[in-house]
Every structure is written in C-alpha cells, then in structure tokens.
Design an enzyme around this catalytic site. Structure first.
Site, short mmCIF file in Angstrom:
data_model
loop_
_atom_site.label_atom_id
_atom_site.label_comp_id
_atom_site.label_asym_id
_atom_site.label_seq_id
_atom_site.Cartn_x
_atom_site.Cartn_y
_atom_site.Cartn_z
N SER A 114 57.20 -12.63 24.83
CA SER A 114 56.06 -12.32 24.19
C SER A 114 55.76 -13.41 23.15
O SER A 114 56.46 -13.99 22.56
CB SER A 114 55.85 -11.00 23.62
OG SER A 114 54.51 -10.73 23.16
N ASP A 115 54.22 -13.82 23.30
CA ASP A 115 53.82 -14.74 22.19
C ASP A 115 52.50 -14.47 21.69
O ASP A 115 51.68 -14.10 22.56
CB ASP A 115 53.90 -16.31 22.77
CG ASP A 115 53.74 -17.19 21.47
OD1 ASP A 115 54.56 -17.60 20.80
OD2 ASP A 115 52.51 -17.69 21.30
N THR A 116 52.18 -14.44 20.54
CA THR A 116 50.83 -14.15 19.95
C THR A 116 50.12 -15.26 19.26
O THR A 116 50.83 -16.06 18.52
CB THR A 116 50.92 -12.89 19.26
OG1 THR A 116 51.44 -11.91 19.79
CG2 THR A 116 49.48 -12.52 18.69
#
Length: 201
Positions: free
Chosen positions: A70-72
């Site tokens: 995941s990456d934000t």
C-alpha cells in the site's frame, strides 16, 4: 486458510497494521524498503505502482504468501505530496493545504506470490482543512508527527484538529482502505470475513 496463505503486509506503518487487524485475519509484517521514486504522472497510478513495487520486493522473501502492498499520497493543485524530507518542507506542505480541500489517494495491491496474480486499486478521499494559523502548524511540525506522513499530517493524530470535513473513507486517509483490501483478497483463500462479520469498531 492454510498457514502458507497467511497475508504479509509489506509495510512498517503501525496505522496500516491496526487497520488490517480489523479484518480479523492473521498476518505478518515484512518491510519492503524499496525506492519510492517514480515518474508516474497521476496520483492513483503512482500509489498503485509503488504498492506493487513494495509487494514484489517482499514476495521474493515470502514466495508462497499473499503480499499486501500500500502507498498513500496527498494531491493538491495537481501536485503530489509524499512524506516531507525536512521540518521546513512539512510546514510548507501544511501551509499549502490549510483553508482548502485536497485529495488523499491510497493505492493497494495484493500479489499472490505463488501464482504471480496481481490485483490493485486506488481509493480517493477528499479532506478539507480549516485555515490553521502558522503558530499551530509550527507547533504540530515540532511534535515530529508530520515527518512520517504523506502531506505532512496524520488525521488520526494531532492533525485531527485541523480537519473540518472528510468526503469518503477515513481509512483511505489513515493509509489502508479496508473495504478495498477485502475486495482484492476475495477469492484468494485469505480467510477474510465478510463485512457483516468483520471484527473491531
């Protein structure tokens, strides 16, 4: 679910660990440590690309598992904001966000390391901040919390006092949209409960 299908979270983020735990499935954490530089133009593409890069790095270490990456990022005026490199940059980011609405984009990828199957999707939530005075922003930066957060703020922490509206899934802003994770894991023998049986608040 057999033991070798346990999910591996390719992230050291305690926030993502807490959100994944709410799904009620066993998992382990292996930090990817990958280079997050990229030339991808749009925020949704960028976050999915980086999430997959993290998942693939960990898949080499856990070849029989389901790897979750995941990456934000934060996006405003077409600019993509990741984690600040310095307190001065953190303050500049926060100044650009105050009194306005921005987008928080979190990309999620599930990689079945055994088969090579990849599923990915980005989620977007709009966040509005009040016109926070410089003194409040400076005090927040001095706390150190912004240095490990995209856009230099953690909505579940001290920056909650800055936010006036959230249009979308709060989990996306915190860093892991659990509804998207559940959908991506469906059919992969991950033992994820349905929404009706999900544990936690």
């Amino acid at each position: 679910m057999t033991a070798d299908r346990r999910i591996v979270l390719a992230s050291g983020s305690p926030r993502r660990r807490e959100l994944l735990a709410r799904l009620g499935v066993p998992f382990e954490v292996v930090v990817s440590g990958v280079d997050e530089s990229t030339a991808t133009a749009t925020a949704p593409e960028l976050t999915v690309e980086l999430a997959e890069r993290k998942a693939r790095a960990v898949a080499a270490l856990r070849p029989d598992r389901l790897i979750l990456g995941s990456d934000t990022v934060v996006e405003i005026d077409g600019r993509i904001l990741g984690k600040p490199a310095s307190p001065a940059e953190a303050l500049a980011m926060l100044r650009s966000l105050r009194g306005r609405t921005h987008r928080v984009v979190t990309g999620v990828v599930v990689l079945d390391a055994a088969t090579g199957t990849v599923r990915g999707r980005a989620a977007v939530t709009a966040v509005t901040m009040r016109d926070v005075p410089d003194a409040e922003l400076a005090a927040y930066v001095a706390s150190g919390e912004p240095m490990d957060a995209a856009g230099a703020y953690a909505i579940q922490g001290g920056a909650a006092a800055f936010v006036t509206a959230v249009d979308g899934d709060l989990d996306t802003v915190i860093g892991l949209p659990t509804a998207v994770v559940r959908d991506l894991l469906a059919g992969l023998d991950a033992g994820v409960p349905t929404a009706a049986t999900e544990t936690g608040p």
